[in-house]
Structures are given as C-alpha cells and as structure tokens.
Design a protein around this motif. Structure first.
Motif, mmCIF file in Angstrom:
data_model
loop_
_atom_site.group_PDB
_atom_site.id
_atom_site.type_symbol
_atom_site.label_atom_id
_atom_site.label_comp_id
_atom_site.label_asym_id
_atom_site.label_seq_id
_atom_site.Cartn_x
_atom_site.Cartn_y
_atom_site.Cartn_z
ATOM 1 N N TRP A 1 0.845 -1.194 0.000
ATOM 2 C CA TRP A 1 0.000 0.000 0.000
ATOM 3 C C TRP A 1 0.879 1.243 0.000
ATOM 4 N N GLN A 2 0.505 2.222 -0.779
ATOM 5 C CA GLN A 2 1.267 3.464 -0.855
ATOM 6 C C GLN A 2 0.317 4.644 -0.725
ATOM 7 N N PHE A 3 0.834 5.738 -0.196
ATOM 8 C CA PHE A 3 0.045 6.965 -0.127
ATOM 9 C C PHE A 3 0.980 8.161 -0.059
ATOM 10 N N ASP A 4 0.460 9.306 -0.468
ATOM 11 C CA ASP A 4 1.202 10.556 -0.366
ATOM 12 C C ASP A 4 0.902 11.190 0.975
ATOM 13 N N ALA A 5 1.914 11.775 1.574
ATOM 14 C CA ALA A 5 1.756 12.474 2.846
ATOM 15 C C ALA A 5 2.231 13.912 2.662
ATOM 16 N N PRO A 6 1.300 14.846 2.495
ATOM 17 C CA PRO A 6 1.705 16.245 2.344
ATOM 18 C C PRO A 6 2.529 16.715 3.540
ATOM 19 N N ALA A 7 3.420 17.646 3.316
ATOM 20 C CA ALA A 7 4.332 18.121 4.362
ATOM 21 C C ALA A 7 3.603 18.735 5.550
ATOM 22 N N ASP A 8 2.366 19.213 5.349
ATOM 23 C CA ASP A 8 1.626 19.866 6.424
ATOM 24 C C ASP A 8 0.558 18.975 7.053
ATOM 25 N N MET A 9 0.637 17.661 6.814
ATOM 26 C CA MET A 9 -0.357 16.733 7.340
ATOM 27 C C MET A 9 0.337 15.577 8.057
ATOM 28 N N ALA B 1 -2.785 11.418 6.664
ATOM 29 C CA ALA B 1 -2.540 11.180 5.242
ATOM 30 C C ALA B 1 -2.888 9.742 4.877
ATOM 31 N N ALA B 2 -2.533 8.809 5.742
ATOM 32 C CA ALA B 2 -2.872 7.403 5.501
ATOM 33 C C ALA B 2 -4.382 7.218 5.471
ATOM 34 N N LYS C 1 -6.096 2.667 7.458
ATOM 35 C CA LYS C 1 -6.321 2.985 8.869
ATOM 36 C C LYS C 1 -5.194 2.392 9.708
ATOM 37 N N LEU C 2 -4.445 3.281 10.342
ATOM 38 C CA LEU C 2 -3.400 2.885 11.284
ATOM 39 C C LEU C 2 -3.988 2.953 12.689
ATOM 40 N N VAL D 1 -5.093 -1.471 8.384
ATOM 41 C CA VAL D 1 -6.147 -2.105 7.585
ATOM 42 C C VAL D 1 -6.641 -1.121 6.544
ATOM 43 N N ARG D 2 -7.244 -1.651 5.492
ATOM 44 C CA ARG D 2 -7.883 -0.794 4.491
ATOM 45 C C ARG D 2 -9.165 -0.254 5.093
ATOM 46 N N ALA D 3 -9.347 1.045 5.027
ATOM 47 C CA ALA D 3 -10.532 1.694 5.572
ATOM 48 C C ALA D 3 -11.476 2.062 4.442
ATOM 49 N N ALA D 4 -12.751 2.161 4.765
ATOM 50 C CA ALA D 4 -13.722 2.621 3.778
ATOM 51 C C ALA D 4 -13.555 4.111 3.599
ATOM 52 N N LEU D 5 -13.545 4.556 2.368
ATOM 53 C CA LEU D 5 -13.409 6.005 2.096
ATOM 54 C C LEU D 5 -14.756 6.681 2.085
#
Length: 93
Positions: A5-13, A18-19, A25-26, A89-93
């Motif tokens: 799983w990959q995701f972008d994490a903006p510098a201000d979040m 971001a996840a 969901k962490l 885990v994968r969370a519902a969006l």
C-alpha cells in the motif's frame, strides 16, 4: 509496506491523517503522541527516521528514533519512507 500500500503524505499533514485520507487505517487513540497506540517503525539507520515533529516531545526516546520508531499521529514525512505497521487495515473512504 510490506503490504504494498502506498500513499502521499503532504508536508503539512500528519502521516496518520494522510494514511486515512488514502484509505489506510493505522491504529491510534490520542493523536498527540502520548499513548503510543500508533507506534510503528520505518527503515532503521541514520540519526533518526525521515520525519519531523511539531512538538518537542513526541513520546519517543532518542534510541527509539535512531531505531526507526515513529508516531504517525504527530509525525510529518520529510522524505519518502517505508512504514512497518502490521495492524494497518484498508478503511472505507
């Protein structure tokens, strides 16, 4: 990772938010670095994990930081990183 799983994490979040925005969901409880429920590890090595904190005491010892431990609830990515969070885990969006 190693789930792929990959995701972008903006510098201000924070990494945790971001996840979640990316549907991952962490574990978390306090969201301020005190409870350590979100504790996870990135690739160790170097002086510290490739993150920064906006609070002086993020609930980690210097040794934990060197070993790559981080608190994604209050950590901000400053570089690309691989997080080992077995309870994610994968969370519902």
């Amino acid at each position: 990772m190693p789930s792929g799983w990959q995701f972008d994490a903006p510098a201000d979040m924070p990494i945790l938010l971001a996840a979640l925005a990316a549907g991952i969901k962490l574990p978390s409880l306090c969201r301020n670095g005190t409870c350590r429920a979100c504790l996870c590890q990135t690739q160790p090595g170097g002086a510290s994990a490739p993150v920064r904190y906006r609070i002086e005491w993020p609930g980690l010892s210097s040794d934990e930081k060197v070993d790559g431990w981080l608190l994604p609830c209050c950590a901000y990515a400053s570089h690309d990183l691989v997080i080992h969070a077995p309870d994610a885990v994968r969370a519902a969006l």
